[in-house]
Design an enzyme around this catalytic site. Structure first.
Site, PDB file in Angstrom:
ATOM      1  N   ASP A   1       6.202   6.584  21.525  1.00 12.83           N
ATOM      2  CA  ASP A   1       5.246   7.177  20.591  1.00 12.83           C
ATOM      3  C   ASP A   1       5.344   6.571  19.197  1.00 12.83           C
ATOM      4  O   ASP A   1       5.141   7.243  18.195  1.00 12.83           O
ATOM      5  CB  ASP A   1       5.504   8.693  20.546  1.00 12.83           C
ATOM      6  CG  ASP A   1       4.379   9.448  19.874  1.00 12.83           C
ATOM      7  OD1 ASP A   1       3.221   9.031  20.029  1.00 12.83           O
ATOM      8  OD2 ASP A   1       4.652  10.447  19.184  1.00 12.83           O
TER       9      ASP A   1
ATOM     10  N   ALA B   1      17.357  14.732   6.840  1.00 11.76           N
ATOM     11  CA  ALA B   1      17.316  14.640   5.373  1.00 11.76           C
ATOM     12  C   ALA B   1      15.988  14.045   4.931  1.00 11.76           C
ATOM     13  O   ALA B   1      15.500  13.081   5.530  1.00 11.76           O
ATOM     14  CB  ALA B   1      18.466  13.772   4.883  1.00 11.76           C
ATOM     15  N   TYR B   2      15.400  14.652   3.919  1.00 12.56           N
ATOM     16  CA  TYR B   2      14.167  14.109   3.358  1.00 12.56           C
ATOM     17  C   TYR B   2      14.455  12.813   2.614  1.00 12.56           C
ATOM     18  O   TYR B   2      15.507  12.668   1.984  1.00 12.56           O
ATOM     19  CB  TYR B   2      13.555  15.114   2.383  1.00 12.56           C
ATOM     20  CG  TYR B   2      12.432  15.928   2.985  1.00 12.56           C
ATOM     21  CD1 TYR B   2      12.653  16.718   4.101  1.00 12.56           C
ATOM     22  CD2 TYR B   2      11.144  15.891   2.432  1.00 12.56           C
ATOM     23  CE1 TYR B   2      11.622  17.469   4.658  1.00 12.56           C
ATOM     24  CE2 TYR B   2      10.111  16.636   2.988  1.00 12.56           C
ATOM     25  CZ  TYR B   2      10.363  17.418   4.093  1.00 12.56           C
ATOM     26  OH  TYR B   2       9.339  18.142   4.641  1.00 12.56           O
ATOM     27  N   LEU B   3      13.511  11.914   2.657  1.00  8.74           N
ATOM     28  CA  LEU B   3      13.573  10.726   1.807  1.00  8.74           C
ATOM     29  C   LEU B   3      13.094  11.132   0.416  1.00  8.74           C
ATOM     30  O   LEU B   3      12.497  12.197   0.255  1.00  8.74           O
ATOM     31  CB  LEU B   3      12.668   9.634   2.389  1.00  8.74           C
ATOM     32  CG  LEU B   3      13.150   9.046   3.719  1.00  8.74           C
ATOM     33  CD1 LEU B   3      12.099   8.101   4.299  1.00  8.74           C
ATOM     34  CD2 LEU B   3      14.473   8.307   3.526  1.00  8.74           C
TER      35      LEU B   3
ATOM     36  N   GLU C   1       6.887   2.947   8.752  1.00 10.40           N
ATOM     37  CA  GLU C   1       6.743   3.076   7.299  1.00 10.40           C
ATOM     38  C   GLU C   1       7.695   2.110   6.594  1.00 10.40           C
ATOM     39  O   GLU C   1       8.769   1.793   7.115  1.00 10.40           O
ATOM     40  CB  GLU C   1       7.061   4.512   6.852  1.00 10.40           C
ATOM     41  CG  GLU C   1       5.995   5.503   7.288  1.00 10.40           C
ATOM     42  CD  GLU C   1       6.144   6.874   6.636  1.00 10.40           C
ATOM     43  OE1 GLU C   1       6.627   6.969   5.495  1.00 10.40           O
ATOM     44  OE2 GLU C   1       5.766   7.854   7.288  1.00 10.40           O
TER      45      GLU C   1
END
Lengths: 536, 536
Positions: free
Chosen positions: A401, A333-335, A406
């Site tokens: 990685d 899901a996109y923020l 964020e």
């Protein structure tokens, strides 16, 4: 000697259980009612009177074998371990009442944004259909809907300063379902792919290879999800000679990471669902991007494929193929868009070198954490503890990685860390990369968030065994099985190792309290941005 | 109907055996004494009287089940099948006495070339050692020898207009041995790698990936060999969605192709031996090429690796790694330098499209061969028959990547075709790519070289079974096993398919003789370069 240890372990367990029951849990519960300090992070430590300088109890007594949090576990077997876990008091601490500033978005603002999106889409479709008709391009047009009750809207509205979603929010299962089955109305490269414009940054010797294959899919109700296609079989292992930065991105790692994050109660990974995507019908025929259309081809085995278009690479080794059209993938899901919910990306202080021979300071300097502890923003608040949480999460999934993390700018220095992009986890089940735990092992501050520690201990218990609850949780995904058994069992083994590192910290802190004191002092001295904000 | 077929098959077999014994073999033997027409290629065909228009005998009778060449096979089992094969009359036709113009090189010319090489090397080493000392580069210096009896010299001197080496030349086993064990004194990129200068030709959508990993190794006695490192395990199969042009290059395919070519008695593949190369000691420490040195690195598993440096690719996915230094590879003997033995590279008329959707004319035009037959140099001599030989060879190894072929300019249009670069063979044991046989199936001229056909039939017999002789032959290589059993068995299956296609040609030629007649006429009309040379 062994008896001493056993006695110590039993005493510790008894004291800790009492501590948990009579002090910690009431505290956690009361926090739900108004306190701002939601996570029990801070200079609390488990160094109990009489423990300094003593040998630490052996791991076997301290972790899975001893009922450290056993007094509150349900020993009956059978039934859902996951349900039992989520109904455990540690997972039922009341969420504090949120002030308006503690929510990421306001409803009106988001609805306005949504309305604008829909009308822009309608204008675009009108123009595009006319243009496509002239250029003879076949594009499937799907009906779109404006749905003020859409699950993605509710998910965005639920994001607050503590987590991406709350524990029992019914929105999340609904959002997962929507991503699994809802009609895809358009497909495109993601924004960062577009920023690359097909070029590869070759200023470094080596480059990640995951680029240019992830896509943004838009659903009928304007939900947006990032599609990462399957690149390798579940039982393929990353070759031992591969550097972490050239490893494949794994769709199943994205899915599994979301479930693990939820089980650890971090809730810092946006919901991810598996889906069998028809890359012809749901990507090729709905994209309006000519570049994307141009990377599709039919393989010698008559399967539909698309490849990574990197200006100077032009290799089909990087192609992925459907069978003949269906391809597994993860949908994350996109923020909320950056225009309404800006985020900043901050280099991980324990970043690795992305070259063959390079070494970062943390790899050579055992006192690296002392430097970090003095530095803004790690010298105050819970940022460093959050970094340690992240390293525990990454160690469990085997992700080397994590170059950046964020945070939402709105929540300032007190915001939680987003655990985005977990596709390089679950590459090697047989390897436990202890260097990922460097933030924990080098800092040893107050162990970790106390709530994290308690949950880790709980998940080491047979009644809640991490591999069991993960297996159960992942069974809900349409692409199950998501992880092979060796990967699931690796979680238990790694959990033991984390607890062992924490145990070693107990010993170290007991012997040398200076580290903790230094830290407490350091946070008190220079006034930081956080301090300034607080004092307003 | 079935009885008719059986009767026809038996009659055919009897006639053909008689033909072989009383006409063909004496002819082949006599040719050894002076005749220039060594290979029985040309417009001979096996269309026997009474066969026209009749149903062709079923495959089972015509190939492995029937003793077509059985009258001359040794039916006793046990002992070496390979020895039996090589002592068969078909493999013991005397080589014609070679005129000076029929040898590629003269001894004096080659010795002079060798001497020049050695003195140039000595000059270079003197300068290089001084320079290396100043720049602090560690280079291992090995003693070199000038050996006028070196196996590579004898190999080069033995090349003639018929083949790269003669059947029982003791030089070849010696050369293989030398490549397997002799001290490597220097390593470098090959000439074509250097020509690329690290850039990739991206004018095409796709590019071969084998580039930049093959190296030229120089031995103590100045023998030169091309090293192709191992890229995949013996039992790895090429994924079905891979185009032939992006497939890996396989070192074991290079080795197996040399053995197969020798077993088919073509002798058009330069000798290839397997070797466990110490890439640190035998490449990194002996190279004088700074670029090559710069692509070496140590992997996370502490193995020595080197990667393909393609200017804009810079990917370590293409790296190969030793364990920790030893890496399997194929060593192919170099042909004489282009300055003393020039070759030309000619596009294969049955070249494939190197794009996703492109189709070449031969793929869509069933009468493509008629066009080719009219064109120089395919309209005369044995070039087209050689192309068919090559397609048979490529079909057996499963190589779809024969875009060009090379010939020595010295032998003009009558020269044999070099079967270089076979590393894309043996990728899929389960697939028989019949399109590789297009030259045979589309042209059907005189079946193929008659000698080729006889050998193919021999190798279909249980007493000489292709898979058995290949297995035996490959056992001599230090990297054995070279091919997995499924790949060996695929050879038998493919051989049957070749014989089936030839059988279909028998039927076609019987029904329609025009194809052959046209071809004969066409060669008579326009005077070609070959004709002009001949008439002098």
């Amino acid at each position: 000697m062994r008896r001493d240890r056993l006695f110590l372990a039993t005493t510790l367990t008894a004291i800790f259980t009492a501590d948990l029951y009579f002090i910690l849990l009431p505290k956690l519960r009361s926090m739900g009612r108004g306190s701002r300090q939601f996570c029990l992070c801070g200079p609390n430590n488990l160094t109990l009177p009489g423990q300094e300088g003593l040998a630490t109890p052996p791991l076997s007594n301290w972790t899975s074998e001893s009922p450290l949090v056993g007094a509150i576990t349900d020993p009956t077997d059978g039934g859902s371990k996951l349900d039992r876990l989520f109904s455990h008091p540690l997972y039922n601490i009341q969420t504090p009442v949120l002030g308006p500033e503690e929510r990421l978005l306001q409803a009106e603002q988001l609805m306005e944004y949504y309305r604008r999106k829909v009308s822009r889409w309608e204008r675009h479709m009108k123009l595009y259909s006319e243009a496509a008709a002239i250029s003879n391009i076949t594009v499937t047009e799907h009906e779109v809907t404006f749905d003020p009750n859409a699950s993605w809207l509710k998910f965005h509205l639920g994001i607050n300063r503590y987590a991406l979603y709350s524990r029992d929010d019914p929105t999340i299962p609904q959002l997962l379902k929507d991503m699994e089955i809802m009609t895809v109305v358009s497909a495109d490269y993601t924004q960062d792919e577009k920023a690359l414009k097909g070029s590869c940054d070759c200023t470094q010797v080596v480059k990640p290879s995951g680029h240019h294959l992830k896509l943004a899919l838009k659903m009928r109700n304007f939900a947006k999800a990032m599609f990462k296609p399957m690149r390798q079989e579940r039982d393929d292992e990353t070759p031992e000679d591969f550097f972490y930065f050239i490893d494949f991105q794994r769709h199943n790692a994205e899915i599994a990471a979301f479930h693990l994050d939820r089980i650890l109660d971090f809730r810092r990974v946006p919901p991810v669902a598996g889906r069998l995507v028809n890359i012809t019908r749901e990507v090729l025929l709905v994209t309006h991007n000519e570049d994307l259309r141009s990377v599709f081809f039919t393989s010698p085995a008559n399967n539909t494929c698309f490849f990574a278009k990197c200006l100077y690479v032009c290799k089909t080794e990087y192609a992925v193929c459907g069978g003949p059209d269906l391809l597994e993938g993860s949908l994350s899901a996109y923020l909320p868009g950056l225009s309404i919910a800006p985020r900043i990306s901050i280099p991980n202080p324990w970043i690795r070198s992305y070259t063959f021979n390079g070494r970062e300071e943390w790899e050579v300097n055992p006192f690296y954490c002392d430097t970090i502890k003095q530095m803004y923003p790690y010298n105050s608040g819970n940022r460093l503890l959050n970094i340690i949480d992240m390293s525990i999460f990454d160690f469990l999934i085997g992700n080397m990685d994590r170059h950046h993390y964020e945070i939402f700018t709105k929540f300032g220095d007190e915001g939680f860390l987003l655990h985005l992009d977990n596709a390089r986890g679950f590459g090697k089940h047989s390897q436990d990369e202890l260097s990922i735990l460097a933030p924990l092992s080098q800092c040893c501050i107050s162990f970790v968030c106390r709530s994290t520690l308690l949950r880790l201990q709980l998940l080491a218990q047979p009644g809640f065994r991490l591999s069991d609850v993960m297996r159960e949780s992942l069974e809900g995904d349409p692409l199950q099985p998501i992880l092979t058994e060796p990967h699931l069992l690796a979680l238990d083994r790694r959990l033991q190792k984390i607890l062992k590192v924490i145990q070693r910290c107990v010993r170290r802190l007991g012997e040398n309290e200076v580290i903790t004191k230094d830290f407490v002092k350091a946070t008190a001295r220079p006034q930081t941005a956080t301090d300034r904000r607080k004092s307003r």
